[in-house]
Design an enzyme around this catalytic site. Sequence first.
Site, mmCIF file in Angstrom:
data_model
loop_
_atom_site.group_PDB
_atom_site.id
_atom_site.type_symbol
_atom_site.label_atom_id
_atom_site.label_comp_id
_atom_site.label_asym_id
_atom_site.label_seq_id
_atom_site.Cartn_x
_atom_site.Cartn_y
_atom_site.Cartn_z
ATOM 1 N N ASP A 72 0.592 -1.331 -0.169
ATOM 2 C CA ASP A 72 0.001 -0.054 0.138
ATOM 3 C C ASP A 72 0.749 1.118 -0.033
ATOM 4 O O ASP A 72 0.500 2.320 -0.794
ATOM 5 C CB ASP A 72 -1.067 0.287 1.058
ATOM 6 C CG ASP A 72 -0.363 -0.100 2.551
ATOM 7 O OD1 ASP A 72 1.000 -0.419 2.550
ATOM 8 O OD2 ASP A 72 -1.069 -0.281 3.562
ATOM 9 N N ASP A 88 -5.071 2.045 6.899
ATOM 10 C CA ASP A 88 -5.774 2.039 7.947
ATOM 11 C C ASP A 88 -4.991 3.139 9.186
ATOM 12 O O ASP A 88 -3.778 3.513 8.928
ATOM 13 C CB ASP A 88 -5.804 0.816 9.017
ATOM 14 C CG ASP A 88 -4.630 0.510 9.768
ATOM 15 O OD1 ASP A 88 -3.723 0.317 8.942
ATOM 16 O OD2 ASP A 88 -4.638 0.326 10.924
ATOM 17 N N ASP A 146 7.174 3.808 3.367
ATOM 18 C CA ASP A 146 7.600 5.137 4.033
ATOM 19 C C ASP A 146 9.070 4.927 4.453
ATOM 20 O O ASP A 146 9.749 5.444 3.492
ATOM 21 C CB ASP A 146 6.763 4.939 5.479
ATOM 22 C CG ASP A 146 6.745 5.832 6.287
ATOM 23 O OD1 ASP A 146 6.965 7.174 5.892
ATOM 24 O OD2 ASP A 146 6.264 5.805 7.471
#
Length: 177
Positions: free
Chosen positions: A101, A160, A104
């Site tokens: 997703d 989420d 980072d």
Amino acid sequence: MEIADGIEEILLDAQQIAHRVAALGTQISADYQGLPLLIVVVLKGAMVFAADLMRQISVPLQVDFVEASSYGEETETSGMVRVGRDVETDVSQFHVLLVEDIVDTGLTIRTIAEHLRARGALSVRICSLLDKPSRRRVEVSLDYLGFEIPDRFVVGYGLDYAQRFRQLPYVGIVRLE
Ligand code: IMP
């Protein structure tokens, strides 16, 4: 589209995402022509992206899942990545496309990619919907990327915050209390 409670701003709407996912599917279909392709979905966050992406891929493929997480429920990664659920497929028979997703710091996807290389995958490439390059701590090459985003905490389209907001059809900036 009505904005959900707890969301400050929509960063990428459903149409923008669908457009980009279709382009990625076309690119992946061309690159994996004639090769045994295994899509490895990084749970849980990438499930929505992967479900849309695989329907835009025209070459034969198989699907499997891994789950890896950094400890805790904070918005900052702790640097400790644990591979939980592992793939069941014999990856030595496949070219693996890892579907993530967001990248980072890079620690999660690097750990999973190394794990699958160690298990003998014919090749391992990475497809991430989102990239936050400003926070990178380890070098990772993103072979396929949806969007580069600024250093904000985002949710929706599978992502989420403390297990909430995964069902939003867009990617939005969460209002952190
Ligand atoms: P990394 O190991 O620091 O690259 O972190 C990757 C994981 O952290 C992703 O798979 C997400 O689960 C989580 N993460 C990082 N940034 C965000 C964000 O903005 N929203 C939601 N989850 C995020």
